[in-house]
Design an enzyme around this catalytic site. Sequence first.
Site, PDB file in Angstrom:
ATOM      1  N   LYS A 114      -0.464  -3.388  -6.196  1.00  0.00           N
ATOM      2  CA  LYS A 114      -0.561  -2.340  -5.408  1.00  0.00           C
ATOM      3  C   LYS A 114      -1.371  -2.138  -6.366  1.00  0.00           C
ATOM      4  CE  LYS A 114       1.665  -0.694  -8.864  1.00  0.00           C
ATOM      5  NZ  LYS A 114       1.992  -2.610  -8.419  1.00  0.00           N
ATOM      6  N   ALA A 118       4.623   3.189  -5.850  1.00  0.00           N
ATOM      7  CA  ALA A 118       3.313   2.027  -7.011  1.00  0.00           C
ATOM      8  C   ALA A 118       1.970   2.893  -6.327  1.00  0.00           C
ATOM      9  CB  ALA A 118       4.046   0.870  -6.449  1.00  0.00           C
ATOM     10  N   SER A 119       1.620   2.350  -7.160  1.00  0.00           N
ATOM     11  CA  SER A 119       0.520   3.310  -7.519  1.00  0.00           C
ATOM     12  C   SER A 119      -0.267   4.240  -6.522  1.00  0.00           C
ATOM     13  CB  SER A 119      -0.426   2.596  -6.636  1.00  0.00           C
ATOM     14  OG  SER A 119      -1.044   1.401  -6.896  1.00  0.00           O
ATOM     15  N   GLY A 120      -0.733   5.020  -5.468  1.00  0.00           N
ATOM     16  CA  GLY A 120      -0.735   5.894  -5.328  1.00  0.00           C
ATOM     17  C   GLY A 120       0.189   6.698  -5.056  1.00  0.00           C
TER      18      GLY A 120
END
Length: 615
Positions: free
Chosen positions: A36, A466-468
């Site tokens: 990501k 993950a990420s957001g």
Amino acid sequence: MSKILFFQTVHSTPRIHPRIVTSILSKPLIIPSVSKCYSPISPFHSISLPALKHYFHSPSFSFPSSFPTRAFDDSSSSIETQNEKEEKVGEQSEIEEYPSGEMEYEKISGWKSFVVKLKMLIAFPWQRVRKGSVLTMKLRGQISDQLKSRFSSGLSLPQICENFVKAAYDPRISGVYLHIEPLNCGWGKVEEIRRHILNFKKSGKFIIAYIPACGEKEFYLACACEEIYAPPSAYFSLYGLTVQASFLGGVLEKIGIEPQVQRIGKYKSAGDQLTRKSMSEENCEMLTSLLDNIYGNWLDVVSSSKGMKREDVEHFINEGVYEVEKLKEEGFITNIHYDDEVISMLKERLGVQKDKKLSMVDYKKYSKVRKWTLGLTGGKDLIAVIRATGSISRVRSPLSTPSSGIVAEQIIEKIRSVRESKRYKAVIIRIDSPGGDALASDLMWREIKLLAASKPVIASMGDVAASGGYYMAMAAQTIVAENLTLTGSIGVVTGKFNLGKLYEKIGFNKEVISRGRYAELLAAEQRPFRPDEAKLFEKSAQNAYKQFRDKAAFSRSMPVEKMEDVAQGRVWAGKDAASHGLVDAIGGLSRAIAIAKHKIKIPQDRPTTYFHLSE
């Protein structure tokens, strides 16, 4: 230069802005991928990790205008003062002992038993179950982390887990018969289901698995059961796990497309898919680590469950065994039977005559049985559970379905209602998301942070955060993940394509008239960046990464230098994320609830009501 976005989404059609960040955790049926990214202009990302055997999808992280400095800006959105922030960053938070959340089974007896029997008599017809029934559940395909309505099809993880709890206490249920077939979910959900199988066994009732088609995930669940049966023609593919990455660099070169990619974070591999012809050392290191975690955990759990040595299980796998007879000989399955033969065996075990039908209740019907009927309702202490599943967007797309992805404006509305209500003592944010819109993630981060200032907030992470997804989680006071939850990926990859050579090959021409020094930064795909444009492009990506990294450091009370060591776009397995300070405790929703009780200082054995606020 034109942007080409490589992503897949099963939830909704994302709105593509001129400046995007793509967060792709894709994983094919046999070859999954993990990855990501945050990016200020254009996204490409895809790291493969076949050990996950289901797709993780995430549309792009989109920025509505200009370069996305405000999406990660602390100055305008931090709740603590700057001095408080400086005091927190640079200090490690105190090590806190958290309750395990393990189920302690206590048989219903005495007056409570009488009340439960009375409730069963007055229950609605669709909630009635014959005494001596066997609960049957077919676990296969996709498993949603969201609650399902009675009219919805498919499996729901909350309802699967609740059915195990109800069946353990239900005097009408004699045992559970599980049909386990190929699963299209992540290892986080598999861990959660396995935990509930083990908890159910504490009731003393039997639980049997039937596996007509079985891979590593399916066997991982089955070996938690007391007995495992398979038909003579069963498909077994216990061959181990693989990682695979594909590269388009050579293809694009042949057709005259030049990717211009800016990657911030040495483990960010999305750009590699477009620019490279082989795997980078960093990408290989990350994928190898994830694969070692999954495979090592599988070997440990299976060997422990079957009472074997780890090396013996690994040796067996390396022999390439597929014959059901061999699996029986080596003790991996209990016996070889068809489904009707297993049912006949259950009839004999339960004292049902051969010419009589075995009383069975399936997953869908049993999901309608209320916990109230079994005396499992909680007390006056109310804990809110907010479920956030799928890719992240700020507003709902007109083409999306009501259950597709995380819509920030709806989640924010629920968070605010919980914050303003005095009914809820604590909140669980249940996250299963690979990311999405960066602005949406930041807005939800802000609201979760405000909520955490007024009452305990625990983040419980499923298959992936993950990420957001991780961005949301890090606003909570405590983060709980499964051993194999895909976690982190704090990094940036951005880029676009120079199509000049392709246009020349096909005889296409494009001319642009512009005003403003950088007006053609994204519009002119027929030429490469000018030096000043390339510099701005790089500075923009560096700025986005710095703000994301610094906000993560601030949220985790970690020095920026230490956060830099675990950021750089790296995806961590949950247990490794915990050892690096990205996660506080290992476990599932039950442990998150136990920690919430601990935070509000109520005894672990006190009944508590959990109110689910799902999208």
